[in-house]
Design an enzyme around this catalytic site. Structure first.
Site, PDB file in Angstrom:
ATOM      1  N   GLU A 180       1.065  -1.372  -0.081  1.00  0.00           N
ATOM      2  CA  GLU A 180       0.469  -0.489   0.288  1.00  0.00           C
ATOM      3  C   GLU A 180       1.042   1.018  -0.108  1.00  0.00           C
ATOM      4  O   GLU A 180       1.596   1.716   1.050  1.00  0.00           O
ATOM      5  CB  GLU A 180      -1.145   0.465   1.041  1.00  0.00           C
ATOM      6  CG  GLU A 180      -1.762   1.271   1.645  1.00  0.00           C
ATOM      7  CD  GLU A 180      -2.030   1.120   2.790  1.00  0.00           C
ATOM      8  OE1 GLU A 180      -2.412   0.172   3.354  1.00  0.00           O
ATOM      9  OE2 GLU A 180      -3.927   2.350   2.426  1.00  0.00           O
ATOM     10  N   LYS A 222      -2.391  -1.622  -3.086  1.00  0.00           N
ATOM     11  CA  LYS A 222      -3.708  -0.990  -2.810  1.00  0.00           C
ATOM     12  C   LYS A 222      -2.950   0.333  -2.798  1.00  0.00           C
ATOM     13  O   LYS A 222      -2.572   1.066  -2.006  1.00  0.00           O
ATOM     14  CB  LYS A 222      -3.501  -1.745  -1.191  1.00  0.00           C
ATOM     15  CG  LYS A 222      -4.736  -0.236  -0.684  1.00  0.00           C
ATOM     16  CD  LYS A 222      -5.125  -1.322   0.783  1.00  0.00           C
ATOM     17  CE  LYS A 222      -5.983   0.038   1.597  1.00  0.00           C
ATOM     18  NZ  LYS A 222      -6.797  -0.607   2.858  1.00  0.00           N
TER      19      LYS A 222
HETATM   20  P1  13P Z   1      -8.943   4.501   4.523  1.00  0.00           P
HETATM   21  O1  13P Z   1      -9.693   3.827   3.181  1.00  0.00           O
HETATM   22  O2  13P Z   1      -9.657   4.655   4.869  1.00  0.00           O
HETATM   23  O3  13P Z   1      -8.407   5.330   3.813  1.00  0.00           O
HETATM   24  O4  13P Z   1      -8.195   2.987   4.906  1.00  0.00           O
HETATM   25  C1  13P Z   1      -7.623   1.909   3.671  1.00  0.00           C
HETATM   26  C2  13P Z   1      -6.266   1.639   4.545  1.00  0.00           C
HETATM   27  O5  13P Z   1      -6.743   0.148   4.781  1.00  0.00           O
HETATM   28  C3  13P Z   1      -5.373   2.775   5.284  1.00  0.00           C
HETATM   29  O6  13P Z   1      -4.069   1.743   5.747  1.00  0.00           O
END
Ligand code: 13P
Length: 338
Positions: A180, A222
Site C-alpha cells: 500500500e 492497494k
Molecule cells: P481508508 O479507506 O480509510 O483510507 O483506509 C484504508 C486503509 O487500510 C489505510 O491503511
C-alpha cells in the site's frame, strides 16, 4: 454460508478480488480508531474496540460482498461475547482474515513533511506467528505527500525498499502481501500532478519489488485513486478520475499482479463508491479491480452505532448496505458489455 478457504497464496490473492467482492480494512491502530470514535463521544477503551469489531464481523450476510478483512494485532487476540476468537467469526462468514503488520509512520529524518513507515525489526518472527494464528495475508502502508517538490526521490526509494522487504518476508511466511503506497489527498495540486506522482511511485515500487524477487502473482496492490488535492479549486468528474487512475495503473502495474484494491483515503463513502463504479465502467484491465476501504465502508455503520448496544442491528444493516453498494460497483465491470 461458509465456503472452504483456498490454500495457496496465489489462490488467496485471487479469492480476495473475487467478482463482486472487496476487502474490509478494519485495521485502525489504537490512536487511529480513537480518532474515529472521538467525534461520536465513544471512549477509546479495549472493550469498545472489541465490541465494535465484533459488530462489524458478525454482520449477517457480510461474506456475500466482503472477501477478506484486515485486522489490527489487538483484534486478533480478542473474543466475541460468545467466547469465539474474532478471526474465527470471519472464517465462519467465509471471509479471509489478514493483518496490518507495519508499526505506522514517523518523520523521515532530513526531509521535512515526509514520512517513513516502521515495523521491519522482528517482522520475520511476527509473520510466522500470524500465519500460525490463521492469518492468510498482510498489509504494509507507506505514506507519500504531494508538494511542489515532494515526494523526494529519497523518500520514494526508502519507502519502496521497506515495502519490498515487507512483501518478500510475507511471501517467505506463506502470506499474501498487500502493498500500500498511499499518496495523500492533502494539498491544492491538480489531478494531473497526482497522476505524475502516482506514476513515479508505481515505478519506484515495482522496480524495487522486482529487485527483491517478489512474486507478483501472489500479492495485491492497494493504491489511492488519482484525485485532485483536497484544497484544489478545480474539481474532477468521476469519469476523469477513473480515466487518470486507469492510465497510471496500466503504465505502472505488471499484468501478473492479480488485483488492485483501492483505499478510500478520506473520500466520502458516496464518492468512493461512485468513483469505483466509474473505474469499472471504463476498465477492461489485466488485473481485477476492487476495494479495500476503511472509512468509506465503516463510516455509516460507526455513525449508526455510536457506542450503543441498542444500535447494533442498525449499524450492521448500514455496513451490509455499504458493502453491497461497493460489491455492486465491482460487479458492474465484470458484467459482459452490452
Ligand atoms: P481508508 O479507506 O480509510 O483510507 O483506509 C484504508 C486503509 O487500510 C489505510 O491503511
Amino acid at each position: 454460508m461458509v465456503t472452504s478457504a483456498p490454500t495457496s497464496p496465489e489462490l488467496i490473492a485471487r479469492a480476495l478480488v473475487a467478482p463482486g467482492k472487496g476487502i474490509l480494512a478494519a485495521d485502525e491502530s489504537i490512536p487511529t480508531i480513537g480518532k474515529r470514535f472521538k467525534p461520536l463521544g465513544i471512549p477509546n477503551t479495549e472493550e469498545n474496540r472489541r465490541a465494535y469489531r465484533e459488530l462489524l464481523f458478525t454482520t449477517p450476510g457480510l461474506g456475500e460482498y466482503i472477501s477478506g478483512a484486515i485486522l489490527f494485532d489487538e483484534t486478533l487476540r480478542q473474543m466475541s461475547r460468545d467466547a469465539l476468537p474474532l478471526p474465527a467469526i470471519l472464517e465462519r462468514q467465509g471471509i479471509i482474515p489478514g493483518i496490518k503488520v507495519d508499526h505506522s509512520t514517523t518523520d523521515l529524518a532530513n526531509f521535512p513533511r515526509e514520512k517513513i513507515t516502521e515495523g521491519l525489526d522482528g517482522l520475520r518472527g511476527r509473520l510466522h506467528e500470524y500465519r500460525k494464528a490463521g492469518m492468510r495475508f498482510t498489509k504494509w502502508r507507506a505514506v507519500l505527500v504531494i508538494g511542489p517538490d515532494l515526494p523526494t526521490r529519497a523518500c520514494l526509494e526508502a519507502n519502496a525498499l521497506k515495502l519490498a522487504m515487507f512483501a518478500a518476508l510475507s511471501q517467505e511466511a506463506d502470506l499474501v502481501p498487500i502493498v500500500e503506497p498511499e499518496i495523500l489527498m492533502d494539498g491544492n495540486h491538480a489531478i494531473e500532478r497526482c497522476a505524475e506522482v502516482t506514476s513515479m511511485t508505481l515505478d519506484a515500487v515495482f522496480t524495487t519489488l522486482s529487485e527483491h524477487h517478489v512474486h507478483f502473482a501472489s500479492m495485491l496492490l492497494k493504491p489511492a485513486m488519482v484525485l485532485p488535492g483536497s484544497e484544489c479549486s478545480t474539481p474532477a468528474s468521476d469519469e476523469e478520475i477513473a480515466a487518470q487512475t486507469l492510465h497510471c495503473l496500466k503504465r505502472g502495474v505488471p499484468p501478473s499482479v492479480p488485483g488492485i484494491v483501492f483505499l478510500s483515503g478520506g473520500q466520502t463513502p458516496t464518492q468512493a463508491t461512485s468513483r469505483l463504479a466509474a473505474i469499472h465502467r471504463i476498465g477492461k484491465a489485466a488485473w481485477a479491480l476492487s476495494f479495500s476501504f476503511g472509512r468509506a465502508l465503516q463510516e455509516p455503520a460507526l455513525n449508526a452505532w455510536r457506542g450503543n448496544g441498542a444500535n447494533v442491528n442498525a449499524a450492521q444493516l448500514a455496513l451490509l448496505e455499504t458493502a453491497r453498494q461497493n460489491g455492486q460497483a465491482v460487479q458492474l465491470a465484470r458484467a459482459p458489455k452490452a
